[in-house]
Design a protein around this motif. Structure first.
Motif, PDB file in Angstrom:
ATOM      1  N   ALA B 237       0.790  -1.129  -0.055  1.00  0.00           N
ATOM      2  CA  ALA B 237      -0.124   0.023   0.158  1.00  0.00           C
ATOM      3  C   ALA B 237       0.926   1.391  -0.065  1.00  0.00           C
ATOM      4  O   ALA B 237       0.650   2.192  -0.781  1.00  0.00           O
ATOM      5  CB  ALA B 237      -1.179   0.012   1.169  1.00  0.00           C
ATOM      6  N   GLN B 238       2.006   1.161   0.831  1.00  0.00           N
ATOM      7  CA  GLN B 238       2.867   2.428   0.752  1.00  0.00           C
ATOM      8  C   GLN B 238       3.560   2.518  -0.587  1.00  0.00           C
ATOM      9  O   GLN B 238       3.802   3.798  -1.105  1.00  0.00           O
ATOM     10  CB  GLN B 238       3.618   2.236   1.984  1.00  0.00           C
ATOM     11  N   LEU B 240       2.572   1.679  -3.566  1.00  0.00           N
ATOM     12  CA  LEU B 240       1.590   2.203  -4.550  1.00  0.00           C
ATOM     13  C   LEU B 240       1.135   3.454  -4.312  1.00  0.00           C
ATOM     14  O   LEU B 240       0.691   4.356  -4.990  1.00  0.00           O
ATOM     15  CB  LEU B 240       0.314   1.222  -4.523  1.00  0.00           C
ATOM     16  N   ALA B 241       0.713   3.898  -3.231  1.00  0.00           N
ATOM     17  CA  ALA B 241       0.374   5.260  -2.608  1.00  0.00           C
ATOM     18  C   ALA B 241       1.016   6.319  -3.051  1.00  0.00           C
ATOM     19  O   ALA B 241       1.042   7.425  -3.386  1.00  0.00           O
ATOM     20  CB  ALA B 241      -0.003   5.251  -1.066  1.00  0.00           C
ATOM     21  N   LEU B 243       3.144   6.362  -5.573  1.00  0.00           N
ATOM     22  CA  LEU B 243       3.334   6.485  -6.902  1.00  0.00           C
ATOM     23  C   LEU B 243       2.713   8.050  -7.374  1.00  0.00           C
ATOM     24  O   LEU B 243       3.095   8.209  -8.675  1.00  0.00           O
ATOM     25  CB  LEU B 243       2.660   5.406  -7.846  1.00  0.00           C
ATOM     26  N   LYS B 244       1.898   8.458  -6.615  1.00  0.00           N
ATOM     27  CA  LYS B 244       1.295   9.801  -6.980  1.00  0.00           C
ATOM     28  C   LYS B 244       1.567  10.906  -5.966  1.00  0.00           C
ATOM     29  O   LYS B 244       1.410  10.463  -4.659  1.00  0.00           O
ATOM     30  CB  LYS B 244      -0.148   9.576  -7.335  1.00  0.00           C
ATOM     31  N   ILE B 309      -3.954   1.195 -10.310  1.00  0.00           N
ATOM     32  CA  ILE B 309      -3.740   0.019  -9.945  1.00  0.00           C
ATOM     33  C   ILE B 309      -5.014  -0.835 -10.431  1.00  0.00           C
ATOM     34  O   ILE B 309      -6.255  -0.329 -10.035  1.00  0.00           O
ATOM     35  CB  ILE B 309      -4.080  -0.047  -8.271  1.00  0.00           C
TER      36      ILE B 309
END
Lengths: 461, 461
Positions: B237-238, B240-241, B243-244, B309
């Motif tokens: 989660a960290q 992927l989060a 990424l933006k 995602i």
């Protein structure tokens, strides 16, 4: 004291009856009493009835009490003039999936020789049927020697501990008169890692939450909509990732209210345990303490609160690839609590935190999955020193006051509803694989556990 | 021009044969040619053979070519002295899950009256079988009027477009001599939102990645281990989060290298389309452009790269609650590319980004799921102006040069391997629900699409 209660004879009786006691435990373990699975409802009841019959056979006034969920087993010995003691355990067990990882069928108990000694292998062997039976076998031996049970015992065995105990608090409230004792003995904990006997004097609490974020009314094509439409999985990932800062601290406002550093004396005791985090993590294929910066590993496990994602799902999870922009994302999240953290305030702070990430054209929904505060026992009750001494005599090593990372909400419920403290003594080991495939309980824990309770009974009677 | 090619007769022939053409399309749609699902392997081949038979019946030299995956259908008309044109489409379709959201069985096509006109409802109706058949019916009518097919046509129909086209590039390379033409006509795109005919002159590229993060060698009890052991779902989660950033920009180093702002002329054209983001999003239950700050909605969809995602999974996802600390977390992630972004560099930057989040005692594994750069066409080829004029005559509205957010890697492959440009003309609508339950294709798109190709053929022959 030992003389007065013919303790040596009780211990000899336990030794003589060891094989029969093991056989009884294996019978109990064969009952697949998985409380969270409706398909096993009848098995859970069978577990309750098996226990009721055992206790009635020993002379307890024993009953199976129906609840809206699974039954409670309640039993009492004759009144006397001793300090009344309540004994609590649970006869339900965790689910067994993934079944493919079990080396033998989960409800066909076996006694195996392992490098660490003989073990009883079965779902529920350690959590909590084997532990619960250490009580029962101690009472049985006492009865055999004395001709009667110890007086003033109340036994409460639950069938919903592994599914959030929905009926427990109403039952305690409705039966407060029958259940009130001066101290509760709870057998759902473990020894210290190296096999040192231990009394658990603090337990973490728990807040469980499920969150569902929904965006578009269907899964979208990520080419046609990507870059313009909200992605609920990304929204969820961002909300969950932001629960922790770079130092591993939980970011919810007010989260640490009520969290206290260890008293100096307990900090010294815990340091003296010589906990080896590398060895502890190495047993499950890890090596690195991953918690809060600046905290010792035992603090991370026993005295610091946590935020964990227990499960997450959203979008396409099948073989290959599908370039969807998912309509929905879900997560199960739990917090372990310490000190005086308030479950209701933490649940509210979590919900506020997530809501702040959800765009106005998406929706969010929360489902509550249990909440209980941490329990911190008052060890100045002389019973704690007496039990500590009794444990030391049985195991030949000084017993330790320790913490536990898991939640046993019953201790908090006993305090809140029945106004009594709890003494948490169990003989589980860290490698018992509770909640995992191939659960086991050491035969030594079962045998010396029952002897320990005989000694504690003698010390407190 | 219309005279020389007897265009009016060809259009009249299309009108007369309309019912028979629809019947042929419905037959084609009944074949469940889901290329990503191994269970449908035989159905995909059946789709190829159906097409081969249709084309052979029209006089094409048509063959089904085996590949390591699903077959290619290749067909040629007689050589002549015209500019050789290649026509590309795909006969495979997306999976249909979740099946429960379909209002009728996904492979039983029906023709329905809707408020927006008559539609053909079936998986693949719009993407891409209905579109592909607009080619075939135009050729059929031409043949009926002229007695022979237009010369110098090469037809290439693929069966793996919805599963990443693994065999396409090797096939193009191995058959470059047979496939080389002066221009490729690709029918896998749509009209502009309001039904205006359009030629798509730029397409986003795609990088697909699957990431698997593993921690402990089993799911752990979050009480016993939580706070100390790494949680792979939180790690994921960290990663992927992050990424933006807060402005919706992708944070990977070098991500925007090669991304260019719109040329002023195209920016004006796009503005003139009057795109209504609220209306566009409203059709799928959303309302708010969620992309990069400071960009127009059409830029977000057509000229800006994305990170999405597509799916995530880890830990317990069943009913109720299970306080596990998951052993593993997985996600499928894709990037849409624009301008000259390099898929290989972006894939590498993504992997480096994720690796930086993974603790040393956890592992990470990546699986590649396709990669293709964006395509930006050179519209100075006079064929673009001629096709634009022909579309305008059929639809009674000026055709537009537009962009597309989706990826049609074939356009890049044609340029790279065969050295030719592509002209992307299709008659899909934004509400066709491609890749979603209840996919449809407007009957008008099918009928006027075939007529449009007849006009374009006349203009380019």
């Amino acid at each position: 004291m030992g003389d007065r209660h013919r303790l040596d004879e009780v211990l000899a009786q336990l030794r003589a009856g060891q094989d029969a006691a093991l056989k009884r435990l294996l019978d109990f373990l064969r009952i697949p009493s998985i409380s969270t699975d409706p398909a096993h409802r009848g098995d859970v009841r069978a577990g309750a009835e098996w226990l009721r019959d055992q206790l009635a056979g020993l002379g307890f006034a024993a009953q199976v009490h129906d609840t809206p969920g699974h039954p409670m087993v309640l039993a009492r010995s004759a009144p006397g003039d001793a300090r009344p003691l309540l004994f609590y355990g649970h006869y339900d067990v965790q689910p067994v999936d993934p079944l493919s990882l079990w080396s033998s069928p989960p409800f066909e108990p076996s006694v195996e020789d392992t490098p660490g000694g003989r073990v009883i292998r079965c779902r529920g062997a350690s959590d909590d049927k084997g532990q619960l039976m250490t009580f029962v076998e101690a009472f049985r031996a006492w009865k055999a020697v004395h001709g009667e049970l110890p007086s003033d015992l109340i036994l409460l065995f639950e069938g919903e501990e592994e599914s959030g105990s929905p009926s427990l608090r109403p039952f305690l409230t409705a039966n407060a008169g029958a259940l009130r004792a001066s101290l509760a003995m709870i057998c759902d904990t473990g020894m210290y890692a190296d096999g040192r006997p231990a009394i658990t004097t603090q337990l973490r609490g728990l807040v469980g939450e499920e969150v569902v974020i929904r965006g578009a009314d269907r899964d979208l094509h990520s080419g046609s909509f990507g870059g313009l439409a909200a992605n609920p999985v990304m929204v969820l990932a961002q909300a969950l990732a932001a629960l922790k800062d770079g130092a591993g601290r939980v970011t919810l406002p007010g989260f640490y209210d009520g969290v206290e550093d260890l008293p100096a004396e307990l900090a010294r005791d815990w340091d003296a345990l010589g906990f080896d985090a590398g060895e502890f993590l190495g047993r499950v294929g890890l090596s690195l303490p991953a918690g809060e910066a600046g905290r010792s590993p035992l603090e991370m496990l026993w005295n610091r609160p946590t935020a964990e994602i227990n499960g997450i799902t959203g979008g396409y999870a099948g073989e290959g690839f599908k370039t969807v922009l998912p309509a929905e994302a879900r997560a199960k999240v739990s917090f372990r609590l310490t000190g005086r953290q308030d479950p209701a305030r933490i649940r509210a702070a979590f919900r506020d935190h997530v809501r702040a990430f959800v765009p106005v054209d998406c929706s969010v929904e929360f489902h509550e999955h249990g909440g209980s505060p941490a329990s911190v026992m008052d060890t100045s009750d002389p019973a704690f020193a007496a039990a500590k001494r009794a444990l030391g005599e049985e195991w030949g090593r000084e017993a330790a006051f320790i913490g536990a990372g898991g939640s046993i909400p019953i201790a908090g419920d006993f305090r809140e509803i029945l106004g009594m403290d709890s003494m948490l003594i169990g003989f589980g080991r860290d490698d018992d694989r509770i909640h995992s495939p191939n659960e086991k309980y050491d035969l030594e824990s079962f045998v010396k556990g029952a002897r320990s309770w005989a000694r504690i009974l003698a010390a407190l009677r």
